[in-house]
Every structure is written in structure tokens, then in C-alpha cells.
Design an enzyme around this catalytic site. Structure first.
Site, PDB file in Angstrom:
ATOM      1  CD1 TRP A  12      -0.882   2.340   2.302  1.00 52.14           C
ATOM      2  CD2 TRP A  12      -2.789   1.775   1.270  1.00 52.14           C
ATOM      3  NE1 TRP A  12      -1.748   3.409   2.404  1.00 52.14           N
ATOM      4  CE2 TRP A  12      -2.923   3.085   1.785  1.00 52.14           C
ATOM      5  CE3 TRP A  12      -3.865   1.198   0.571  1.00 52.14           C
ATOM      6  CZ2 TRP A  12      -4.092   3.826   1.642  1.00 52.14           C
ATOM      7  CZ3 TRP A  12      -5.031   1.954   0.435  1.00 52.14           C
ATOM      8  CH2 TRP A  12      -5.139   3.246   0.959  1.00 52.14           C
ATOM      9  CB  SER A  17       2.469  12.756   5.914  1.00 56.27           C
ATOM     10  OG  SER A  17       1.965  11.797   5.024  1.00 56.27           O
ATOM     11  CG  ASP A  69      -0.416  11.345   2.668  1.00 53.91           C
ATOM     12  OD1 ASP A  69      -1.365  10.693   2.237  1.00 53.91           O
ATOM     13  OD2 ASP A  69      -0.432  11.947   3.748  1.00 53.91           O
ATOM     14  CD1 TRP A  88      -2.661   4.226   5.604  1.00 56.13           C
ATOM     15  CD2 TRP A  88      -3.430   3.434   7.555  1.00 56.13           C
ATOM     16  NE1 TRP A  88      -2.194   5.039   6.610  1.00 56.13           N
ATOM     17  CE2 TRP A  88      -2.657   4.575   7.810  1.00 56.13           C
ATOM     18  CE3 TRP A  88      -4.012   2.766   8.625  1.00 56.13           C
ATOM     19  CZ2 TRP A  88      -2.458   5.063   9.097  1.00 56.13           C
ATOM     20  CZ3 TRP A  88      -3.819   3.247   9.914  1.00 56.13           C
ATOM     21  CH2 TRP A  88      -3.043   4.388  10.143  1.00 56.13           C
ATOM     22  NE  ARG A 110      -3.328  13.489  10.282  1.00 56.24           N
ATOM     23  CZ  ARG A 110      -4.436  13.493  11.012  1.00 56.24           C
ATOM     24  NH1 ARG A 110      -4.385  13.463  12.325  1.00 56.24           N
ATOM     25  NH2 ARG A 110      -5.625  13.528  10.431  1.00 56.24           N
TER      26      ARG A 110
HETATM   27  C1  FRU Z   1      -3.230  12.160   4.679  1.00 59.54           C
HETATM   28  C2  FRU Z   1      -2.887  11.454   5.996  1.00 59.54           C
HETATM   29  C3  FRU Z   1      -1.937  12.316   6.826  1.00 59.54           C
HETATM   30  C4  FRU Z   1      -1.246  11.288   7.675  1.00 59.54           C
HETATM   31  C5  FRU Z   1      -1.121  10.120   6.740  1.00 59.54           C
HETATM   32  C6  FRU Z   1      -1.195   8.788   7.414  1.00 59.54           C
HETATM   33  O1  FRU Z   1      -3.636  11.306   3.669  1.00 59.54           O
HETATM   34  O2  FRU Z   1      -4.060  11.146   6.694  1.00 59.54           O
HETATM   35  O3  FRU Z   1      -2.568  13.335   7.556  1.00 59.54           O
HETATM   36  O4  FRU Z   1      -0.004  11.732   8.150  1.00 59.54           O
HETATM   37  O5  FRU Z   1      -2.163  10.245   5.788  1.00 59.54           O
HETATM   38  O6  FRU Z   1      -0.866   7.755   6.533  1.00 59.54           O
END
Ligand code: FRU
Length: 466
Positions: A25, A88, A28, A52, A152
């Protein structure tokens, strides 16, 4: 027992020239930067399934933004500061060292996936391949007092000798916002406050993910991915949006004065962008070529998701325009076939177009672009109505159309990149862009239909397919 990455079981939807994980998978783009002669791109990655899961940073590099070399995973979760995921973040280069900034994700493990906390961390590398997590992580241990646990996606840049970090967050009142920190050494960070905040919940969202901030063509741009914007008739139709505010940053007060939110791409499959500056000063952006909760048929084959092509961003008449980077010409494997076509009823522009770049232009008129499969069934269509300057994109696997508009113009220019199961459509030099995944067992044939007999100049190139 060491775990092995999930295996690829079928390559029917694999992309020929986009950045994707070897298997597993991705979401971002992360850590996009230029370091010691290479562009580096990382991506949110779960190598052990096509779903995910605990987030790793997958990694690839390229000398030319075209040919990508897959590298070992850059960051793995599991340290005390990032126990349940390396979420991310971004990269910056200082004194020949690449620094990565990322969010550590932590569950309370009470069975509620929404019960978590997040902190900010750093890792560094001298060779751009092996990364060491900073010994004093976390660099920011928790969110400010007036913030919820949504905290984040650090993006770091330098401005007049100071480093800034912008983070996506949610204030205690439930509104999305972007907050700012400053540092002299990339290690100790001071909180400067909220630079910009949603004016209302339904209009601007409850959580601003993946903020990016940069100066472009005389303005400051806050590019971000807000969650929770209410759909309007022809806008904000994806589950979450990616778009931008144009404005001015006052670094003295850490306040960003800005206009309205605009979506950056009008397709079904575009989210969580990240930019970097090319050595020649161009602002280049990657997006995730998918959307949360979308159906991704390639999951059956042991992988899911890819990044978009790298695109150049410019500001034109107060809006961002996106065009494929010029380096992509190196994807062409033939001289191209140029024709002047007389179009009215459905006219073939390209057949077996599974890895193709198609450019065509025509005097403005009602026009329909169609992808058909071997049974002559529509896979995708893009209908333009000259009177309203509006495009409507439909795909055979969903009832939900997507919409885009352009300014009135004498000429319609299309620029398409097709890659096995994706198409990116740039109209009138990137004024409107549609990014789409499509799933068909046959190679598409591309047709154009116009209201009146129209002379169309078209060029079709075959592109690299592996
Ligand atoms: C965006 C997100 C970010 C996070 C990441 C987790 O698509 O939700 O905010 O850091 O994906 O995979």
C-alpha cells in the site's frame, strides 16, 4: 520471525512510469527534495499488505524526475517516539545532510482507532539512502494546549535564515487550522501560533492535513488537504479535498492573510500534495493518485496506489496552474505521430493507448473525449460545453461525475498522459486538471467527437511501459 512484504500476484494494472511501491500500500508523497544530484521522493507505505497499516516511508530517487530507482524503506515505525507509525512529513537539506521531519503516531490501544496521540520527529542521512532517527526525538513532544490530538504532517522550509515548520491540526473548537514553529538549528522548535484557520466548519473543514507553504510568482501559497468540507453542486465532491489559499505571510506576526479555498485538481484521484523547489527554481508538486476509501481493484493483486506525475506549479490570474514537468518528454519511445484530423462524429485519436502521451488542440467548440474498451464500451468520457466553458468527467465505475471550468478561450488544448490504469488530463496549459484511475481489461481507444466539423491537430507518442 522476519516479515516479508506482500507479493505481487498480477501486473494487469501496474503503472509503467509512475512512482509506486514495489508491492503493498501507499498513500501521501513525503520528503520530496533535491539532494546530491538526485530528486528524492518518499511515500506513506505499508509493505506487508495492500491495505493501510503501520506507516513506513517508502523511498525512490531519480536524476531527472522521469526514471525512478526504488530504494530501501527510509523509515520504519516501532521506536518509542513513533511506535504505531511514521506519518507524513517533509525533508530539507542543510550542510550536505538530508533531514526528514515526520509525525510519530501512537494509539492508546483501547480498541478505538480514533483514540491516539501524535508528536513530531526528525531523522537524517548523509548518503540519502540510510537514515538515522535523531537521538533526542521527539523534537516536539505534544500539541499546543488549544489543539486536539490531530497534530501532524510537518513541512519545513527556510526563510531569511530561520527554519519554519507548518503543521496540520485541529483547534479545540473543532476547526481545521495550520500552526507554525520556528527553529535556528532544526532541533529545537518554538511555537509561533496558528497562521490560518478554517472560517467555518462546513466551508473549510475540521482538520487540515498535509500543509505545504511556499512563495510563488509574487504570492505566498498555503497548499493543504482539508477534511470535512461540505460538497457543493460541482465542487468538493471527493471524500476530502486538496487545494490552496493565495495570500501574504507576515513572518513578524506569523499570520497568513489569504483569500478563498480553491481545489487544485478536479479528478476523483488526487490528495495530500507535497512540493519542492527544483535546482532551477521551479516549484514541483506530487500528489497521491487515489482517495481515501476509494475502491482500488489492484488490492487483489498485492498493491494499492501510486503518486501522480511530477507537475510544475505556476500562479496565473490568482489561481494555481499545473503542467507536467518538461523532463517527461524523456518518456517518449517514438518520434510521435502528428496528424490533422477532420472531426465531427467519433474520430479515433489513438488506439491501444495504454502508455501514451496525447496532445491535441482545436478551435473552441462542444467536444467529447472518450476512452472505449475492446467492446466499444465507454471507460471514461470528458464532455466540454463551449457555452458554459465547463467540463464534465464521467467514469464507467461510478455514477459520480467531476466538473471543471476554464476561462473563455478561442482554442481548446488537451494534454493527456495514460499509464495502464491512470490518466492525467491537463487542459489549456493546466488551467483545469483531472487525475483519474480507471480499470479496464483492454487497452483504451481514445476518440474525439465535436459538435461541428472541426480541424484538430493531434500528436500521439508511445511512452515507456515498465
Ligand atoms: C493524509 C494522511 C496524513 C497522515 C497520513 C497517514 O492522507 O491522513 O494526515 O499523516 O495520511 O498515513
Amino acid at each position: 520471525m522476519t516479515k516479508s512484504p506482500i507479493a505481487l500476484t498480477n501486473s494487469r494494472y501496474r503503472l509503467g512510469y509512475h512512482v509506486a511501491a514495489p508491492t503493498g500500500w501507499i498513500n501521501d508523497p513525503n520528503g520530496f527534495c533535491y539532494f546530491k544530484g538526485y530528486y528524492h521522493i518518499f511515500y506513506q507505505h505499508h509493505p506487508y499488505s495492500a491495505e493501510w497499516g503501520p506507516m513506513h516511508w517508502g523511498h525512490a530517487r531519480s536524476k531527472d524526475l522521469v526514471h525512478w530507482e526504488s530504494l530501501p524503506i527510509g523509515l520504519e515505525p516501532g521506536s518509542p517516539e513513533d511506535k504505531d507509525g511514521c506519518f507524513s512529513g517533509s525533508a530539507i537539506v542543510k550542510d550536505d545532510i538530508m533531514y526528514l521531519f515526520y509525525t510519530g503516531h501512537h494509539y492508546y490501544n483501547d480498541g478505538d482507532p480514533d483514540h491516539f496521540w501524535q508528536n513530531q520527529n526528525m531523522a537524517y542521512s548523509e548518503d540519502g539512502i540510510h537514515f538515522t532517527k535523531y537521538e533526542n526525538n521527539p523534537i516536539i513532544d505534544k500539541e499546543p494546549e488549544d489543539n486536539t490530538h490531530h497534530y501532524r504532517d510537518p513541512k519545513v522550509w527556510e526563510h531569511e535564515g530561520t527554519y519554519y515548520m507548518i503543521l496540520g491540526s485541529q483547534e479545540n473548537d473543532g476547526l481545521g487550522r495550520a500552526i507554525l514553529y520556528a527553529s535556528q538549528d532544526l532541533k529545537s522548535w518554538d511555537y509561533l501560533g496558528s497562521v490560518s484557520k478554517a472560517t467555518d466548519l462546513k466551508g473549510e473543514g475540521f482538520m487540515w492535513e498535509c500543509p505545504d507553504f511556499f512563495h510563488l510568482d509574487g504570492k505566498d501559497i498555503l497548499l493543504l488537504s482539508p477534511q470535512g468540507i461540505d460538497p457543493q453542486e460541482e465542487k468538493y465532491l471527493n471524500l476530502y479535498q486538496t487545494g490552496y489559499f493565495v495570500g501574504e505571510m507576515d513572518y513578524q506576526t506569523a499570520k497568513f492573510t489569504r483569500g478563498e479555498f480553491h481545489e487544485l485538481d478536479k479528478g476523483h484521484d488526487f490528495y495530500a500534495t507535497q512540493t519542492t523547489l527544483a535546482p532551477d527554481g521551479r516549484r514541483i508538486v506530487f500528489g497521491w493518485m487515489a482517495m481515501w476509501e476509494s475502491h482500488m481493484p489492484e488490492k487483489e493483486d498485492g498493491w494499492a496506489g501510486a503518486l501522480t506525475l511530477p507537475r510544475e506549479l505556476r500562479l496565473k490570474d490568482g489561481k494555481l496552474v499545473m503542467t507536467p514537468v518538461k523532463e517527461l518528454e524523456a518518456l517518449r519511445v517514438d518520434e510521435g505521430k502528428t496528424e490533422t484530423l477532420t472531426v465531427s462524429d467519433a474520430t479515433l485519436i489513438a488506439k491501444d493507448a495504454s502508455h501514451a502521451e496525447i496532445l491535441f488542440s482545436l478551435p473552441t467548440t462542444d467536444a467529447t473525449l472518450t476512452f472505449k474498451d475492446a467492446q466499444e464500451q465507454d471507460i471514461l468520457s470528458l464532455v466540454y460545453t463551449a457555452e458554459t466553458n465547463k467540463f464534465v468527467l464521467r467514469r464507467n465505475d461510478t455514477d459520480e461525475a467531476r466538473y471543471g471550468t476554464i476561462q473563455a478561450n478561442d482554442t481548446l488544448k488537451y494534454h493527456l498522459f495514460i499509464d495502464t490504469s491512470s490518466v492525467e488530463i491537463f487542459i489549456n496549459d493546466g488551467e483545469t486538471v483531472f487525475t483519474e484511475r480507471y480499470y479496464s481489461e483492454s487497452k483504451p481507444a481514445v476518440y474525439l467527437t465535436t459538435a461541428n466539423e472541426t480541424s484538430v491537430e493531434s500528436t500521439v507518442y508511445q511512452l515507456k511501459a515498465d
